[in-house]
Scaffold this motif. Structure first.
Motif, short mmCIF file in Angstrom:
data_model
loop_
_atom_site.label_atom_id
_atom_site.label_comp_id
_atom_site.label_asym_id
_atom_site.label_seq_id
_atom_site.Cartn_x
_atom_site.Cartn_y
_atom_site.Cartn_z
N ALA A 101 -65.61 37.75 -47.14
CA ALA A 101 -66.22 37.53 -45.82
C ALA A 101 -67.10 36.29 -45.84
CB ALA A 101 -67.01 38.76 -45.38
N ALA A 102 -67.86 36.09 -46.91
CA ALA A 102 -68.71 34.91 -47.02
C ALA A 102 -67.88 33.63 -47.05
CB ALA A 102 -69.60 35.01 -48.26
N ALA A 103 -66.75 33.66 -47.77
CA ALA A 103 -65.87 32.49 -47.81
C ALA A 103 -65.27 32.21 -46.43
CB ALA A 103 -64.76 32.70 -48.84
N ALA A 106 -67.95 30.58 -44.30
CA ALA A 106 -68.10 29.16 -44.63
C ALA A 106 -66.96 28.35 -44.02
CB ALA A 106 -68.14 28.98 -46.15
N GLY A 107 -65.75 28.86 -44.10
CA GLY A 107 -64.61 28.17 -43.49
C GLY A 107 -64.74 28.08 -41.98
N SER A 108 -65.25 29.14 -41.36
CA SER A 108 -65.45 29.14 -39.91
C SER A 108 -66.46 28.09 -39.50
CB SER A 108 -65.94 30.52 -39.44
OG SER A 108 -65.01 31.52 -39.72
N LEU A 109 -67.57 28.04 -40.23
CA LEU A 109 -68.60 27.05 -39.93
C LEU A 109 -68.06 25.64 -40.07
CD1 LEU A 109 -71.63 28.76 -41.70
CD2 LEU A 109 -71.35 28.42 -39.24
N LEU A 113 -66.69 26.95 -35.75
CA LEU A 113 -66.64 28.27 -35.12
C LEU A 113 -67.86 29.09 -35.53
CD1 LEU A 113 -62.87 28.98 -35.76
CD2 LEU A 113 -63.94 28.29 -33.61
N THR A 114 -68.18 30.08 -34.74
CA THR A 114 -69.32 30.94 -35.01
C THR A 114 -68.85 32.22 -35.68
OG1 THR A 114 -70.40 30.10 -33.02
CG2 THR A 114 -71.27 32.15 -33.95
N PRO A 115 -69.14 32.40 -36.97
CA PRO A 115 -68.70 33.62 -37.65
C PRO A 115 -69.59 34.81 -37.31
CG PRO A 115 -69.80 32.17 -39.19
CD PRO A 115 -69.76 31.45 -37.88
N VAL A 116 -68.96 35.88 -36.85
CA VAL A 116 -69.63 37.14 -36.56
C VAL A 116 -68.95 38.20 -37.40
CG1 VAL A 116 -70.17 38.84 -34.78
CG2 VAL A 116 -70.19 36.40 -34.21
N VAL A 117 -69.74 39.00 -38.11
CA VAL A 117 -69.19 39.98 -39.05
C VAL A 117 -69.62 41.38 -38.62
CG1 VAL A 117 -69.20 40.75 -41.46
CG2 VAL A 117 -69.29 38.31 -40.93
N ARG A 118 -68.68 42.31 -38.62
CA ARG A 118 -69.01 43.72 -38.39
C ARG A 118 -69.18 44.36 -39.76
NH1 ARG A 118 -67.21 48.94 -38.32
NH2 ARG A 118 -67.78 50.22 -36.55
N LEU A 131 -75.49 37.79 -43.69
CA LEU A 131 -76.27 36.69 -43.11
C LEU A 131 -76.49 35.59 -44.14
CD1 LEU A 131 -78.84 38.78 -41.05
CD2 LEU A 131 -76.97 37.37 -40.15
N ASP A 132 -76.78 35.96 -45.38
CA ASP A 132 -76.93 34.97 -46.45
C ASP A 132 -75.61 34.27 -46.75
OD1 ASP A 132 -79.60 35.61 -46.69
OD2 ASP A 132 -79.35 36.83 -48.51
N GLY A 133 -74.50 34.96 -46.53
CA GLY A 133 -73.18 34.39 -46.77
C GLY A 133 -72.68 33.46 -45.68
N GLY A 134 -73.44 33.33 -44.58
CA GLY A 134 -73.05 32.39 -43.55
C GLY A 134 -72.77 32.99 -42.19
#
Length: 156
Positions: A101-103, A106-109, A113-118, A131-134
């Protein structure tokens, strides 16, 4: 990850309601239509779905739709294949590891793009890791009160 850009483009399309699109989600749910209609039907979650045993299991599930319903998929690697499997088999839940998910964040950023994680639960540790992962936003499951939301925010 050759399909990564294609996956991100898919998730960045505006919704039919005209609202701002959710740019990317790493764990999502779909509404199931037949999970309660047949009590004999078994719900199956395939861990390691992109490996040979996972693919064989998915083949068995696909050949017996009257006996099995795919509930969830997960994978640690071959994320392109995981997204292809999710599109083909339509599970209720798809999950990846924190590191993956962190990778993806980073790719999204990197693509603007805005990465949103559930996250999977009300765990402040998971929220902090994402949050620390991006991740620039979180979707929190099963938060029913302001106190529950406050506890997760305080843990971050």
């Amino acid at each position: 990850m050759r399909n990564f850009t294609k996956i991100l483009e898919y998730f960045s399309k505006p919704s039919s309601r005209g609202s701002t699109p959710l740019k990317f989600t790493f764990l999502w749910t779909n509404c199931c239509t037949n999970c309660c209609d047949n009590p004999a039907m078994k719900s199956v979650t395939v861990l390691g779905a992109t490996g040979s045993i996972g693919l064989s299991t998915l083949d068995v599930i696909a050949r017996h739709p009257d006996r099995f319903r795919l509930y969830g998929l997960s994978a640690h690697s071959r994320i392109d294949s995981l997204f292809d499997l999710a599109a083909r088999h339509r599970p209720s839940v798809v999950a990846v590891s924190h590191e993956t998910a962190a990778a993806l964040c980073a790719g999204s950023l990197g693509l603007g793009l805005t990465p949103v994680v559930r996250i999977a639960g009300q765990n402040g540790h998971d929220a902090t890791r994402m949050l620390d992962g991006g991740a620039l936003g979180l979707i929190l499951p099963h938060v029913n009160t302001a106190d529950q939301a406050r506890a997760i925010v305080d843990a971050c």
